[in-house]
Design a protein around this motif. Structure first.
Motif, PDB file in Angstrom:
ATOM      1  N   GLY A   1       0.793  -1.223   0.000  1.00 51.80           N
ATOM      2  CA  GLY A   1       0.000   0.000   0.000  1.00 51.80           C
ATOM      3  C   GLY A   1       0.825   1.273   0.000  1.00 51.80           C
ATOM      4  N   HIS A   2       2.073   1.171   0.460  1.00 54.58           N
ATOM      5  CA  HIS A   2       2.916   2.375   0.574  1.00 54.58           C
ATOM      6  C   HIS A   2       4.369   1.938   0.641  1.00 54.58           C
ATOM      7  N   VAL A   3       5.227   2.731   0.039  1.00 59.86           N
ATOM      8  CA  VAL A   3       6.670   2.492   0.125  1.00 59.86           C
ATOM      9  C   VAL A   3       7.321   3.722   0.740  1.00 59.86           C
ATOM     10  N   THR A   4       8.048   3.546   1.829  1.00 56.69           N
ATOM     11  CA  THR A   4       8.696   4.680   2.481  1.00 56.69           C
ATOM     12  C   THR A   4       9.893   5.143   1.647  1.00 56.69           C
ATOM     13  N   PRO A   5      10.327   6.386   1.842  1.00 55.22           N
ATOM     14  CA  PRO A   5      11.467   6.899   1.071  1.00 55.22           C
ATOM     15  C   PRO A   5      12.719   6.037   1.207  1.00 55.22           C
ATOM     16  N   ASP A   6      12.830   5.300   2.318  1.00 52.16           N
ATOM     17  CA  ASP A   6      14.022   4.474   2.538  1.00 52.16           C
ATOM     18  C   ASP A   6      13.762   2.985   2.346  1.00 52.16           C
ATOM     19  N   GLY A   7      12.636   2.666   1.684  1.00 51.31           N
ATOM     20  CA  GLY A   7      12.520   1.311   1.163  1.00 51.31           C
ATOM     21  C   GLY A   7      11.690   0.290   1.901  1.00 51.31           C
ATOM     22  N   TRP A   8      10.897   0.700   2.885  1.00 56.50           N
ATOM     23  CA  TRP A   8       9.985  -0.263   3.502  1.00 56.50           C
ATOM     24  C   TRP A   8       8.729  -0.361   2.639  1.00 56.50           C
TER      25      TRP A   8
END
Length: 209
Positions: free
Chosen positions: A113-120
């Motif tokens: 649903g979402h990807v954090t800027p650092d890759g999660w």
């Protein structure tokens, strides 16, 4: 002696609050090491990683911000360590469902649903973990210092007040230390003013100028 800084969603080990905490300790309390792990990974992996870090030093304090506050509350229950929570999320699983649209239940477990800027890559399975592992209450409330801003634009401070005002057990009169301040914002821009209080709470060390 160490502090584990637990960053929030869309953040990383280089978060501004982590750096301020490191600089403050380096200048005033060099005996305290500040560790800021990268938590851009699944929640269960994040909790396990922090537990590994805690195991290396029995004299550990925790500081968690936002989603990191949610993790910090879980870890306080698991370890009994003194913990400072900064504008903590208390409904992380429910809150993060916003990334998944209205048909959450119909999505496959590996749906991202979402990807954090650092890759999660946040999956439906991660959200379900957050919902399932949300503590019903704090088991060691006297070990928690909760600092809240009424001006938090992302989280309703009252949710945290309501949650952390609960006693640990029915027969216990233990109470979390809750500070509610007017104004402010979610990132707690005046964080540096909280640093002496945080060190005093975690380790009983006063700032002597």
């Amino acid at each position: 002696m160490q502090i584990v800084y637990i960053h929030g969603l869309d953040s990383n080990p280089n978060a501004e609050k982590a750096q301020k905490l490191k600089d403050f300790c380096a200048k005033n309390f060099p005996q305290i090491k500040v560790v800021a792990p990268d938590l851009n990974r699944s929640p269960n992996e994040s909790i396990a990683l922090i537990q590994e870090i805690i195991a290396k030093d029995p004299n550990t304090g925790l500081v968690g911000s936002s989603l990191g506050g949610f993790y910090g509350n879980i870890l306080a229950n698991l370890t009994g360590k003194k913990t400072v929570l900064l504008n903590p999320s208390v409904h992380s699983g429910t809150s993060l469902k916003r990334f998944f649209g209205e048909d959450f239940d119909g999505l496959p477990d590996d749906y991202i649903g979402h990807v954090t800027p650092d890759g999660w890559h946040i999956s439906k399975k991660d959200i379900e973990w957050l919902v399932a592992n949300r503590p019903e209450q704090s088991l060691n409330p006297q070990n928690l210092l909760v600092i809240l801003k009424k001006g938090d634009e992302l989280l309703n401070f009252q949710d945290a007040v309501n949650y952390f005002s609960q006693s640990a057990l029915e027969k216990s009169n233990a109470q979390s230390h809750i500070i509610v301040e007017e104004g402010g914002d979610h990132v707690m821009s005046d964080f540096e003013t909280k640093l002496p209080q945080i060190i005093l709470f975690l380790f009983g060390l006063p700032l002597i100028k």
